[in-house]
Design a protein around this motif. Structure first.
Motif, mmCIF file in Angstrom:
data_model
loop_
_atom_site.group_PDB
_atom_site.id
_atom_site.type_symbol
_atom_site.label_atom_id
_atom_site.label_comp_id
_atom_site.label_asym_id
_atom_site.label_seq_id
_atom_site.Cartn_x
_atom_site.Cartn_y
_atom_site.Cartn_z
ATOM 1 N N VAL A 195 5.428 3.659 -7.848
ATOM 2 C CA VAL A 195 4.434 2.777 -7.249
ATOM 3 C C VAL A 195 3.580 3.638 -6.326
ATOM 4 N N ILE A 196 2.360 3.930 -6.744
ATOM 5 C CA ILE A 196 1.494 4.810 -5.967
ATOM 6 C C ILE A 196 0.116 4.181 -5.808
ATOM 7 N N SER A 232 -2.976 -2.296 -1.598
ATOM 8 C CA SER A 232 -3.274 -3.398 -2.518
ATOM 9 C C SER A 232 -2.685 -3.139 -3.899
ATOM 10 N N ARG A 233 -2.663 -1.882 -4.332
ATOM 11 C CA ARG A 233 -2.038 -1.554 -5.616
ATOM 12 C C ARG A 233 -0.535 -1.797 -5.574
ATOM 13 N N HIS A 234 0.094 -1.422 -4.466
ATOM 14 C CA HIS A 234 1.531 -1.646 -4.318
ATOM 15 C C HIS A 234 1.837 -3.135 -4.368
ATOM 16 N N ILE A 235 1.057 -3.909 -3.624
ATOM 17 C CA ILE A 235 1.294 -5.358 -3.569
ATOM 18 C C ILE A 235 1.135 -5.983 -4.945
ATOM 19 N N ALA A 236 0.112 -5.554 -5.686
ATOM 20 C CA ALA A 236 -0.132 -6.126 -7.014
ATOM 21 C C ALA A 236 1.010 -5.792 -7.978
ATOM 22 N N LYS A 237 1.461 -4.552 -7.972
ATOM 23 C CA LYS A 237 2.523 -4.168 -8.906
ATOM 24 C C LYS A 237 3.843 -4.828 -8.541
ATOM 25 N N LEU A 238 4.151 -4.877 -7.252
ATOM 26 C CA LEU A 238 5.407 -5.487 -6.836
ATOM 27 C C LEU A 238 5.384 -7.000 -7.048
#
Length: 338
Positions: free
Chosen positions: A291-292, A296-302
């Motif tokens: 998760v990199i 906002s990218r972290h929140i979306a993937k998680l």
């Protein structure tokens, strides 16, 4: 969604304890460490200090194995910590990839893991267990003692066993496609065994690296700090390929394709950002398994993983920005998903 921090027990131990305290302050619920007695310091000694210096954090190995410690000693260690600090441990268990191989042994069989899980859970929870014809029970254990046992798995037989027998399932990669496939296998196995599938806690563990922006330079640095993880996962995939073949319906092609260029592995660099044996890992695998990027990218993937049934994300912080990722998760990611 719960959050965990995963560290190696590199000296000084005081730094591991400090980072775990920092994690609890930032809203993390679990503190995990590697368990490989040759490569790193003894984790259970350090757990005692982590528990003494935190209030709520649950600690455990990701993962221990049934080959480097006798089962009654493992159970007694967990039970002692729980007696001292109040049922704040969890037993993550697996084949013992690095722990066994570095000591010149072969990783444990699933049958051995199954036996060990039953014995360790029973003894640490106040029950009886049969040790090869001798039935034992800890006479000093409290009536409310309990120890959940979570199993790490990738292959079809291991996933089935996790669903049938474990209290939790640890999946060491954060690829949504593979997560969905493997979580379904675990839950189907639980249902077929007459268990409530939702009773099996699902934990996804992978490196997380926060960037200030989405520039190519920022993402390239993040990938280099996390590329080691593809090499570590590749060890397990190589075992699956050796067992089931390169093209098998039992192992997803998405998991096996990238290890074709793998040439070997030196455990002295295990789990480290400077691992020279991971050049075969392509950028797209780093992006899929880890998760990199920006918060906002972290929140979306998680959020996607949470939708797929993941109960906990345990982030590996073996890179050059450990404090930043702990604090960043506490400020932005954990509040958005907890």
């Amino acid at each position: 969604m719960d959050f965990g921090l995963v560290l190696q027990t590199d000296p000084p131990a005081a730094q591991v304890i400090s980072l775990m305290k920092r994690a609890e302050r930032n809203g993390f619920s679990y503190g995990w460490t590697f368990d490989s007695a040759v490569l790193w310091q003894e984790p259970f000694v350090i757990y005692s200090q982590i528990l003494a210096h935190t209030e709520r954090l649950i600690v455990g190995p990701m993962v221990t194995n049934p080959g480097t410690r006798t089962w009654e000693v493992t159970a007694s260690t967990f039970a002692t910590l729980n007696d001292m600090y109040g049922n704040r441990t969890v037993c993550g268990i697996g084949r013992g990839d690095s722990a066994m191989r570095v000591a010149g042994r072969t990783p444990n069989t699933l049958a051995r893991i199954s036996e060990a899980m039953k014995v360790i859970r029973a003894l640490a929870s106040g029950g009886e267990a049969d040790l090869g014809g001798t039935t034992i029970r800890f006479p000093w254990i409290k009536p409310d003692a309990q120890l959940p046992v979570w199993m790490a798995a990738y292959g079809p037989k291991a996933l089935k066993m996790a669903g049938e027998e474990a209290d939790g399932f640890i999946l060491q990669l954060a690829d949504p496609y593979l997560t969905e496939t493997m979580v379904k296998a675990v839950r189907d196995a639980a249902a077929a065994a007459g268990r409530d599938p939702s009773s099996v806690t699902i934990c996804v563990a992978a490196p997380a690296y926060l960037t200030q922006d989405d520039s190519p330079a920022s993402l390239a640095h993040a990938r280099e700090q996390c590329r080691w993880f593809g090499g570590m996962v590749g060890n397990h995939v190589a075992d699956l390929v050796a067992k089931y073949g390169e093209h098998s319906d039992l192992v997803p092609e998405a998991l096996t394709e990238y290890i074709k260029a793998r040439e070997g592995y030196d455990y002295s660099h295990h789990g480290r950002a400077d691992n020279p044996d991971t050049t075969f890992v392509p950028d797209d695998i780093v992006d899929r398994f880890c998760v990199i990027g920006t918060p906002s990218r972290h929140i979306a993937k998680l959020a996607e993983l949470k939708r797929l049934g993941v109960d906990q994300f345990a982030l590996y912080a073996m890179h050059d920005a450990r404090e930043d990722v702990i604090d960043g998760y506490g400020t932005t990611v954990i509040p958005a998903l907890s």
